[in-house]
Scaffold this motif. Structure first.
Motif, PDB file in Angstrom:
ATOM      1  N   MET A 140      16.518 -23.484  47.680  1.00  0.00           N
ATOM      2  CA  MET A 140      15.591 -22.179  48.249  1.00  0.00           C
ATOM      3  C   MET A 140      14.965 -21.732  46.507  1.00  0.00           C
ATOM      4  O   MET A 140      15.344 -21.147  45.996  1.00  0.00           O
ATOM      5  N   ILE A 183      12.277 -19.222  43.964  1.00  0.00           N
ATOM      6  CA  ILE A 183      12.658 -17.882  42.961  1.00  0.00           C
ATOM      7  C   ILE A 183      12.374 -17.032  44.316  1.00  0.00           C
ATOM      8  O   ILE A 183      13.220 -15.836  44.725  1.00  0.00           O
ATOM      9  N   SER A 212      12.263 -17.385  47.225  1.00  0.00           N
ATOM     10  CA  SER A 212      12.650 -16.929  48.599  1.00  0.00           C
ATOM     11  C   SER A 212      14.197 -16.136  48.449  1.00  0.00           C
ATOM     12  O   SER A 212      14.774 -15.664  49.510  1.00  0.00           O
ATOM     13  N   GLN A 213      14.388 -16.025  48.042  1.00  0.00           N
ATOM     14  CA  GLN A 213      16.017 -15.769  47.133  1.00  0.00           C
ATOM     15  C   GLN A 213      15.499 -14.343  47.022  1.00  0.00           C
ATOM     16  O   GLN A 213      16.236 -13.654  47.631  1.00  0.00           O
ATOM     17  N   GLU A 214      14.443 -13.922  46.730  1.00  0.00           N
ATOM     18  CA  GLU A 214      14.116 -12.046  45.857  1.00  0.00           C
ATOM     19  C   GLU A 214      13.661 -12.153  47.427  1.00  0.00           C
ATOM     20  O   GLU A 214      14.352 -10.799  47.923  1.00  0.00           O
ATOM     21  N   ILE A 218      15.611 -12.307  50.085  1.00  0.00           N
ATOM     22  CA  ILE A 218      16.369 -12.724  50.988  1.00  0.00           C
ATOM     23  C   ILE A 218      17.031 -11.331  50.578  1.00  0.00           C
ATOM     24  O   ILE A 218      17.852 -10.625  51.419  1.00  0.00           O
ATOM     25  N   LYS A 219      17.148 -10.718  49.619  1.00  0.00           N
ATOM     26  CA  LYS A 219      17.872 -10.186  48.834  1.00  0.00           C
ATOM     27  C   LYS A 219      16.814  -8.942  49.358  1.00  0.00           C
ATOM     28  O   LYS A 219      17.801  -7.533  49.395  1.00  0.00           O
ATOM     29  N   GLN A 268      17.653  -8.034  53.022  1.00  0.00           N
ATOM     30  CA  GLN A 268      19.472  -7.331  53.342  1.00  0.00           C
ATOM     31  C   GLN A 268      19.599  -6.633  53.006  1.00  0.00           C
ATOM     32  O   GLN A 268      20.389  -4.769  53.347  1.00  0.00           O
ATOM     33  N   LEU A 286      22.509 -14.712  55.589  1.00  0.00           N
ATOM     34  CA  LEU A 286      22.163 -14.982  54.561  1.00  0.00           C
ATOM     35  C   LEU A 286      20.448 -16.379  55.140  1.00  0.00           C
ATOM     36  O   LEU A 286      19.848 -16.000  55.382  1.00  0.00           O
ATOM     37  N   GLU A 287      21.067 -17.184  55.511  1.00  0.00           N
ATOM     38  CA  GLU A 287      20.353 -18.354  57.244  1.00  0.00           C
ATOM     39  C   GLU A 287      19.931 -17.490  58.031  1.00  0.00           C
ATOM     40  O   GLU A 287      18.584 -17.641  57.703  1.00  0.00           O
ATOM     41  N   GLY A 334      17.028 -15.618  56.581  1.00  0.00           N
ATOM     42  CA  GLY A 334      15.926 -16.670  56.238  1.00  0.00           C
ATOM     43  C   GLY A 334      15.006 -16.917  57.239  1.00  0.00           C
ATOM     44  O   GLY A 334      13.753 -17.369  57.201  1.00  0.00           O
ATOM     45  N   TRP A 392       7.615 -15.021  55.563  1.00  0.00           N
ATOM     46  CA  TRP A 392       8.327 -14.762  54.399  1.00  0.00           C
ATOM     47  C   TRP A 392       7.564 -13.612  54.509  1.00  0.00           C
ATOM     48  O   TRP A 392       7.994 -12.697  52.704  1.00  0.00           O
TER      49      TRP A 392
END
Length: 336
Positions: free
Chosen positions: A1, A3, A5-7, A9-10, A13, A36-37, A40, A48
């Protein structure tokens, strides 16, 4: 995953931490321990874009609360004869698992008639299978394989696809809309098998209308697809209509244990028993009454409406302009 996409998701959340308690409760039934999934999946469905994905998920959770989706697995379709009629005309079942642990759902597109009950029963049945998949099948697979398994594969049998399928467009659009808005990105790959010529012609027109991520998921296989499917699953997990060339799908099989569409198949037996048990837990005093479980169906997205109209137009061309008939069902295509 990555950076990015991680941001995303954060951020997602953080937004979801602010929703009301009823939405948080139903969200637990959606993510089943894998939030988290789930973030996504909704982000992927909205390219996104965090704001759009957040709105989509909140709308989904509100839909669940307003329509009591969390309780739908405690609402059996009764009597049994009615449910058997639904199963005989809405052909779907779980045939096994891929080698990666993804559930393999078989769908008899061509021979599903949807003519034995009201639309509400078919919608109820479809949502119940979705919920059983997400709350029971996928968590069980995740435990067995020791990793998050949050998607499935679907094998769509086009045997028997005819011009009369036009009568199903409205219902299929309703079901598709429910899935698109409330169960996004739950299918990893769609495998099309036993495809007649009429499907090939429609697919060429519809394919460009689909979003790229959806197009990539669809694979049209040659014949019954056995050789290709055996690359990702064992023989025992093949749907019955893929186990030999020309066998096609059937509503009734002499061996109900092998025909995953049959109410006698172990998947449907387990599903029925689970719903029956849940109904006794939730409503131990009240007798089960006949009556469908109504849900609100949002308007389909513009893309879905356009696709439905295009399919209808193409089918009409076969019926009216080209002198083609249902005998085209006997013609097969090779995978593209």
């Amino acid at each position: 995953m990555g950076i990015v996409s991680q941001e995303a998701i954060k951020q997602f959340q953080t937004l979801m931490d602010q929703v009301d308690e009823p939405l948080k409760r139903t969200f637990q039934n959606v993510h089943q321990g894998y939030p988290l999934e789930t973030f996504g999946r909704f982000l992927k469905a909205r390219e996104w874009n965090v704001a759009k994905a957040h709105k989509m998920l909140v709308d989904c959770l509100n839909w669940r609360v307003q329509n009591e989706i969390d309780n739908i697995l405690a609402k059996p379709i009764v009597p049994t004869e009615l449910y058997r009629s639904v199963r005989d005309s809405q052909l779907i079942g779980l045939s096994g698992y891929s080698r990666e642990g993804l559930p393999v759902f078989a769908i008899g597109v061509g021979l599903s008639t949807f003519d034995k009950a009201s639309v509400h029963y078919y919608v109820q049945s479809h949502i119940q299978i979705n919920e059983y998949r997400d709350r029971i099948i996928l968590p069980s697979a995740s435990r067995k394989y020791g990793k998050p398994i949050t998607t499935c594969v679907k094998v769509l049998d086009m045997t028997g696809l005819k011009l009369s399928a036009l009568s199903q467009i409205k219902l299929l659009t309703i079901i598709s809309t429910i899935d698109d808005l409330n169960y996004p990105e739950k299918t990893n790959t769609y495998y099309i098998v036993n495809a007649p010529y009429i499907f090939s012609a429609c697919w060429k027109v519809v394919k460009p209308l689909l979003q790229e991520r959806t197009r990539k998921k669809v694979q049209v296989l040659s014949g019954c697809g056995k050789d290709e499917l055996l690359k990702i699953m064992d023989y025992g997990s093949l749907p019955h209509f893929c186990k030999r060339e020309g066998s096609g799908s059937s509503r009734h099989s002499q061996n109900g244990a092998e025909n995953c569409f049959s109410l006698d198949h172990h998947f449907h037996q387990q599903l029925c028993n689970y719903i029956k048990q849940q109904s006794l837990i939730k409503q131990p005093v009240h007798p089960m009454k006949q009556g469908s479980f109504h849900v609100d169906v949002p308007e389909p997205a513009a893309e879905g409406t356009q696709i439905a109209k295009t399919i209808e137009s193409e089918f009409n061309k076969f019926g009216n302009g080209n002198g083609l008939s249902d005998s085209l069902d006997d013609l097969k295509i090779n995978g593209d």
